[in-house]
Scaffold this motif. Structure first.
Motif, short mmCIF file in Angstrom:
data_model
loop_
_atom_site.label_atom_id
_atom_site.label_comp_id
_atom_site.label_asym_id
_atom_site.label_seq_id
_atom_site.Cartn_x
_atom_site.Cartn_y
_atom_site.Cartn_z
N SER A 30 -15.17 3.16 2.57
CA SER A 30 -14.68 1.87 1.99
C SER A 30 -14.96 0.87 3.14
CB SER A 30 -13.26 1.94 1.54
OG SER A 30 -12.43 2.10 2.71
N ARG A 32 -14.49 -3.73 2.83
CA ARG A 32 -13.61 -4.76 2.01
C ARG A 32 -14.51 -5.70 0.93
NH1 ARG A 32 -8.57 -7.76 2.44
NH2 ARG A 32 -8.68 -9.05 0.74
N CYS A 87 -13.00 -2.86 -1.53
CA CYS A 87 -11.71 -3.34 -1.92
C CYS A 87 -11.39 -4.71 -1.53
CB CYS A 87 -10.60 -2.25 -1.20
SG CYS A 87 -10.89 -0.56 -1.81
N ASP A 91 -5.56 -4.69 -5.22
CA ASP A 91 -5.18 -3.59 -5.99
C ASP A 91 -6.44 -2.84 -6.41
OD1 ASP A 91 -2.53 -3.67 -6.12
OD2 ASP A 91 -2.37 -4.85 -7.95
N ASP A 92 -7.51 -3.21 -5.53
CA ASP A 92 -9.04 -2.29 -5.99
C ASP A 92 -9.00 -1.12 -5.52
OD1 ASP A 92 -9.88 -4.65 -7.07
OD2 ASP A 92 -11.44 -5.23 -5.36
N HIS A 93 -8.18 -0.68 -4.69
CA HIS A 93 -8.27 0.79 -4.00
C HIS A 93 -7.77 1.75 -5.04
CE1 HIS A 93 -4.03 -0.38 -3.83
NE2 HIS A 93 -3.70 0.83 -3.71
N ARG A 94 -7.06 0.96 -6.09
CA ARG A 94 -6.62 1.97 -7.29
C ARG A 94 -7.69 2.67 -8.26
NH1 ARG A 94 -0.99 1.62 -8.56
NH2 ARG A 94 -0.17 -0.20 -7.28
N MET A 112 -9.34 -4.60 5.53
CA MET A 112 -8.72 -4.33 4.43
C MET A 112 -7.34 -4.39 4.49
SD MET A 112 -10.91 -0.73 3.51
CE MET A 112 -10.01 -0.26 2.26
N GLN A 116 -4.33 -0.62 0.86
CA GLN A 116 -5.60 0.00 0.44
C GLN A 116 -6.02 1.11 1.12
OE1 GLN A 116 -7.78 -3.77 0.99
NE2 GLN A 116 -7.73 -4.32 -1.11
#
Length: 166
Positions: A30, A32, A87, A91-94, A112, A116
């Motif tokens: 991952s 950002r 991310c 809430d993009d990690h969801r 990040m 996350q």
């Protein structure tokens, strides 16, 4: 900066995927921002995939295949898969919580948000059948949104029991 942290992390993932003994090995890397993820990892793994396929005599569909939509690298000979995650929003990690992972690489992790990192890291699993411990690798330079959390957790280790029982 420029110490080859990102490239080393990417090749750690590639070697794990090439030599895994499991047909469901999953890694996630991952960053950002999507553009940073593309420039740092997707472009480079695409070049690496071409070289690996050529060196091992694999055709594209039977060797390492990289797609950008969704951003995934599939190692068809071993069944391993790498998910490239970005991310940008809190809430993009969801988006990445529906799978389990054997290896999580958070590249430029202080950029990040801490939630996350913890969210994705919480999906890293051990495989007790083959005595394999799930791993997390974080690469970073000082500064960024979660710099203080990185310092607390990994340098000063100033964490209360209520925050982390382990």
């Amino acid at each position: 900066a420029g110490g080859s942290k990102s490239m080393s992390a990417l090749w750690e993932i590639i070697s794990e995927c090439l030599f895994t003994t499991r047909d469901d090995y999953r890694a996630i890397i991952s960053r950002r921002e999507l553009e940073e993820l593309r420039r740092t990892h997707l472009d480079k793994i695409g070049i690496a995939a071409d070289r690996i396929n050529t060196l091992l005599g694999w055709k594209e569909n039977t060797g390492v295949k990289v797609t950008t939509q969704p951003p995934i690298a599939s190692f068809n000979q071993t069944g391993a898969k790498v998910i490239f995650a970005h991310c940008l929003n809190p809430d993009d990690h969801r988006k990445y919580l529906s799978e389990h992972y054997d290896l999580y690489v958070g590249d430029e992790s202080t950029e990040m948000l801490w939630k996350q990192i913890v969210g994705i890291q919480g999906r890293v699993r051990n495989d007790t059948k083959i005595n394999r411990i799930g791993r997390m690798i974080l690469t970073t330079n000082p500064g960024g949104a979660s710099h203080d959390e990185h310092v607390r957790h990994f340098i000063t280790k100033d964490i209360r029991f209520e925050e982390n029982e382990k």
